[in-house]
Design a protein around this motif. Sequence first.
Motif, PDB file in Angstrom:
ATOM      1  N   ASP A 124       1.542 -56.732  13.823  1.00 16.56           N
ATOM      2  CA  ASP A 124       0.696 -56.129  14.859  1.00 16.56           C
ATOM      3  C   ASP A 124      -0.664 -55.812  14.258  1.00 16.56           C
ATOM      4  OD1 ASP A 124      -0.505 -54.597  16.829  1.00 16.56           O
ATOM      5  OD2 ASP A 124       1.265 -53.346  17.210  1.00 16.56           O
TER       6      ASP A 124
ATOM      7  N   LYS B 167       1.316 -59.673  17.776  1.00 19.01           N
ATOM      8  CA  LYS B 167       0.535 -58.727  18.579  1.00 19.01           C
ATOM      9  C   LYS B 167      -0.888 -58.706  18.040  1.00 19.01           C
ATOM     10  CE  LYS B 167       4.680 -55.884  19.297  1.00 19.01           C
ATOM     11  NZ  LYS B 167       5.569 -56.645  18.374  1.00 19.01           N
TER      12      LYS B 167
ATOM     13  N   GLY C 119      -4.674 -57.565  17.666  1.00 17.35           N
ATOM     14  CA  GLY C 119      -5.699 -56.548  17.822  1.00 17.35           C
ATOM     15  C   GLY C 119      -7.031 -57.119  18.238  1.00 17.35           C
TER      16      GLY C 119
ATOM     17  N   ARG D  52      -3.244 -54.664  15.639  1.00 16.29           N
ATOM     18  CA  ARG D  52      -3.894 -53.443  16.104  1.00 16.29           C
ATOM     19  C   ARG D  52      -3.846 -52.396  14.985  1.00 16.29           C
ATOM     20  NH1 ARG D  52      -0.543 -52.060  21.286  1.00 16.29           N
ATOM     21  NH2 ARG D  52       1.077 -52.613  19.767  1.00 16.29           N
ATOM     22  N   ASP D  53      -2.898 -52.564  14.092  1.00 20.49           N
ATOM     23  CA  ASP D  53      -2.805 -51.754  12.872  1.00 20.49           C
ATOM     24  C   ASP D  53      -3.792 -52.352  11.870  1.00 20.49           C
ATOM     25  OD1 ASP D  53      -2.152 -50.894  10.276  1.00 20.49           O
ATOM     26  OD2 ASP D  53      -0.031 -50.714  10.728  1.00 20.49           O
ATOM     27  N   ASP D  54      -4.804 -51.581  11.501  1.00 20.62           N
ATOM     28  CA  ASP D  54      -5.875 -52.128  10.685  1.00 20.62           C
ATOM     29  C   ASP D  54      -5.400 -52.568   9.304  1.00 20.62           C
ATOM     30  OD1 ASP D  54      -8.737 -52.712  10.866  1.00 20.62           O
ATOM     31  OD2 ASP D  54      -8.911 -51.369   9.129  1.00 20.62           O
TER      32      ASP D  54
ATOM     33  N   TRP E  45      -5.294 -55.998  25.232  1.00 24.86           N
ATOM     34  CA  TRP E  45      -3.842 -55.801  25.241  1.00 24.86           C
ATOM     35  C   TRP E  45      -3.226 -56.085  26.604  1.00 24.86           C
ATOM     36  CZ3 TRP E  45      -0.161 -55.949  21.944  1.00 24.86           C
ATOM     37  CH2 TRP E  45       1.100 -55.440  22.263  1.00 24.86           C
TER      38      TRP E  45
ATOM     39  N   ARG F 263      -3.966 -56.000   9.873  1.00 32.02           N
ATOM     40  CA  ARG F 263      -5.082 -56.939  10.079  1.00 32.02           C
ATOM     41  C   ARG F 263      -5.666 -57.376   8.741  1.00 32.02           C
ATOM     42  NH1 ARG F 263      -9.949 -56.821   9.028  1.00 32.02           N
ATOM     43  NH2 ARG F 263      -9.934 -54.590   8.567  1.00 32.02           N
TER      44      ARG F 263
END
Length: 214
Positions: A162, A125, A127, A164-166, A131, A169
């Motif tokens: 994922d 997923k 970020g 989108r979770d900093d 999306w 990342r």
Amino acid sequence: MNKGLAGRSVYAFGDSIVYGHVYPRSFADLVAEQESMPLTKFARNGATIGADPHASGGQILAQIQEATDTAPDFVLFDGGTNDAQSIFRDRAYDVGSYAEELEKTLHTMKRKWPTAHLVYVTAHKLGSRDWDTQMALRKVTLQACRHWDVAIADVFGETTFDTRDDSQRATYTFDDLVDGFPGTEGSGTHPNMAGITTFYVPVVSAGLKQIALR
């Protein structure tokens, strides 16, 4: 009888997630080494499924067309990561055009290597991508793979990776090398060694073993 994976050949096509970005080793290399499978990697950074004249890696279809006619036992491939940018950011084509090119790509592989087991590897997923575009591409890609009897190593659906979770990342992706190896604090697109070994390798390896058991 289960022949296992050792010694069975694998070709790998796709974009920088398959190639390795600025590091020449990716999940494909690690899986092949772990399972003692000879690997030939054709992936190119910046490649797309759709036809984007500005895509730095050209089309994945071209990689397949340029590859040897000798059939491998397995084909690993991805796509959609750069298509998401071509569609959402650059408006180079739309999801329908992507779907048409994907059909052409799958048909070409099936015709060229009818005995090979094809395995589509979904990206995590992201970020770093829109999306809704990711979800639209995922829907048509999974539909096409099922239609063409292509196995799916679903990193997107089967793992918690994922970006989108900093914190994920920062921990699991890289943009640049540090002392010659993938670093951290990436944009969220390119998995570093921790991202590869934690999320990609288990899913892909399990998928190949499942096919080998048939």
